[in-house]
Scaffold this motif. Structure first.
Motif, PDB file in Angstrom:
ATOM      1  N   TYR A 121       0.839  -1.205   0.000  1.00 55.27           N
ATOM      2  CA  TYR A 121       0.000   0.000   0.000  1.00 55.27           C
ATOM      3  C   TYR A 121       0.866   1.244   0.000  1.00 55.27           C
ATOM      4  O   TYR A 121       1.916   1.259   0.638  1.00 55.27           O
ATOM      5  N   ASN A 122       0.384   2.292  -0.665  1.00 53.26           N
ATOM      6  CA  ASN A 122       0.995   3.594  -0.418  1.00 53.26           C
ATOM      7  C   ASN A 122       0.430   4.083   0.916  1.00 53.26           C
ATOM      8  O   ASN A 122      -0.472   3.452   1.484  1.00 53.26           O
ATOM      9  N   PHE A 123       0.952   5.160   1.444  1.00 60.66           N
ATOM     10  CA  PHE A 123       0.561   5.623   2.785  1.00 60.66           C
ATOM     11  C   PHE A 123      -0.942   5.896   2.879  1.00 60.66           C
ATOM     12  O   PHE A 123      -1.602   5.462   3.817  1.00 60.66           O
ATOM     13  N   TYR A 124      -1.493   6.582   1.885  1.00 56.53           N
ATOM     14  CA  TYR A 124      -2.919   6.928   1.897  1.00 56.53           C
ATOM     15  C   TYR A 124      -3.792   5.665   1.940  1.00 56.53           C
ATOM     16  O   TYR A 124      -4.694   5.545   2.760  1.00 56.53           O
ATOM     17  N   SER A 125      -3.499   4.708   1.065  1.00 59.25           N
ATOM     18  CA  SER A 125      -4.275   3.461   1.024  1.00 59.25           C
ATOM     19  C   SER A 125      -4.106   2.667   2.315  1.00 59.25           C
ATOM     20  O   SER A 125      -5.054   2.074   2.829  1.00 59.25           O
ATOM     21  N   PHE A 126      -2.880   2.650   2.854  1.00 57.47           N
ATOM     22  CA  PHE A 126      -2.607   1.951   4.108  1.00 57.47           C
ATOM     23  C   PHE A 126      -3.500   2.504   5.226  1.00 57.47           C
ATOM     24  O   PHE A 126      -4.129   1.742   5.957  1.00 57.47           O
ATOM     25  N   CYS A 127      -3.575   3.834   5.335  1.00 60.62           N
ATOM     26  CA  CYS A 127      -4.400   4.459   6.376  1.00 60.62           C
ATOM     27  C   CYS A 127      -5.865   4.071   6.202  1.00 60.62           C
ATOM     28  O   CYS A 127      -6.551   3.764   7.178  1.00 60.62           O
ATOM     29  N   ARG A 128      -6.330   4.057   4.969  1.00 58.68           N
ATOM     30  CA  ARG A 128      -7.732   3.679   4.700  1.00 58.68           C
ATOM     31  C   ARG A 128      -7.990   2.221   5.098  1.00 58.68           C
ATOM     32  O   ARG A 128      -8.978   1.920   5.746  1.00 58.68           O
ATOM     33  N   GLN A 131      -8.252   1.569   8.737  1.00 56.26           N
ATOM     34  CA  GLN A 131      -9.519   2.044   9.307  1.00 56.26           C
ATOM     35  C   GLN A 131     -10.721   1.269   8.770  1.00 56.26           C
ATOM     36  O   GLN A 131     -11.859   1.668   8.972  1.00 56.26           O
ATOM     37  N   GLY A 132     -10.426   0.175   8.060  1.00 56.37           N
ATOM     38  CA  GLY A 132     -11.504  -0.675   7.564  1.00 56.37           C
ATOM     39  C   GLY A 132     -12.224  -0.117   6.352  1.00 56.37           C
ATOM     40  O   GLY A 132     -13.326  -0.550   6.020  1.00 56.37           O
ATOM     41  N   LYS A 133     -11.605   0.852   5.678  1.00 57.11           N
ATOM     42  CA  LYS A 133     -12.231   1.439   4.491  1.00 57.11           C
ATOM     43  C   LYS A 133     -11.729   0.734   3.239  1.00 57.11           C
ATOM     44  O   LYS A 133     -10.666   0.143   3.235  1.00 57.11           O
ATOM     45  N   LYS A 134     -12.523   0.852   2.193  1.00 55.87           N
ATOM     46  CA  LYS A 134     -12.153   0.239   0.914  1.00 55.87           C
ATOM     47  C   LYS A 134     -11.079   1.075   0.229  1.00 55.87           C
ATOM     48  O   LYS A 134     -11.045   2.279   0.360  1.00 55.87           O
ATOM     49  N   VAL A 135     -10.240   0.368  -0.514  1.00 56.74           N
ATOM     50  CA  VAL A 135      -9.244   1.040  -1.342  1.00 56.74           C
ATOM     51  C   VAL A 135      -9.706   0.848  -2.772  1.00 56.74           C
ATOM     52  O   VAL A 135     -10.128  -0.238  -3.150  1.00 56.74           O
TER      53      VAL A 135
END
Length: 144
Positions: A121-128, A131-135
């Motif tokens: 993951y890039n940082f943004y996708s990793f954070c999502r 938090q249980g959010k979809k990428v």
């Protein structure tokens, strides 16, 4: 000693180390902000960047930042192998910088360690994801 100080300074002034340290710091700050229970193993020897305690168990996370072409790609299979051996794990998360990890690197890991699950993951996708959010769809596959 003076020699040690010089070698530490050269590590810090190396642009790859700076970008890597920034990525580690960003991940650490995200964990603190979200009040996640994590450890940053310290000391001598082989140490992964983060061990995150979750309700599903531990997550092992390594930051690999490379914003230009270089040798980080070639080091990733060995990094995965050494952490697999040290922590006796079959799952690792790699958080990368702006540069996506090449498909050939992923293919190499899949060939050498077919039982090892590696998420990238890039940082943004990793954070999502944390938090249980979809990428959004796996654009990486199209880009490599």
């Amino acid at each position: 000693s003076n020699r040690t100080r010089i070698s530490q300074m050269s590590k810090i002034t190396n642009p790859i180390n700076i970008s890597g340290k920034k990525l580690e710091k960003a991940v650490e700050e995200f964990f603190i902000l979200k009040d996640y229970n994590f450890d940053r193993p310290k000391g001598k020897g082989v140490k992964i960047d983060f061990i995150l305690e979750t309700t599903e168990g531990r997550k092992y996370i390594e930051c690999k930042n490379q914003n230009t072409d270089g040798s980080v790609d070639e080091k990733i299979p060995f990094t995965v192998w050494k952490y697999r051996k040290k922590y006796k794990i079959n799952h690792i998360i790699i958080v990368h910088g702006e540069k996506y990890i090449k498909k050939s690197v992923k293919d190499c890991i899949n060939k050498l360690m077919p039982d090892m699950k590696v998420e990238y993951y890039n940082f943004y996708s990793f954070c999502r994801v944390m938090q249980g959010k979809k990428v959004m769809g796996d654009l990486e596959l199209c880009m490599n």
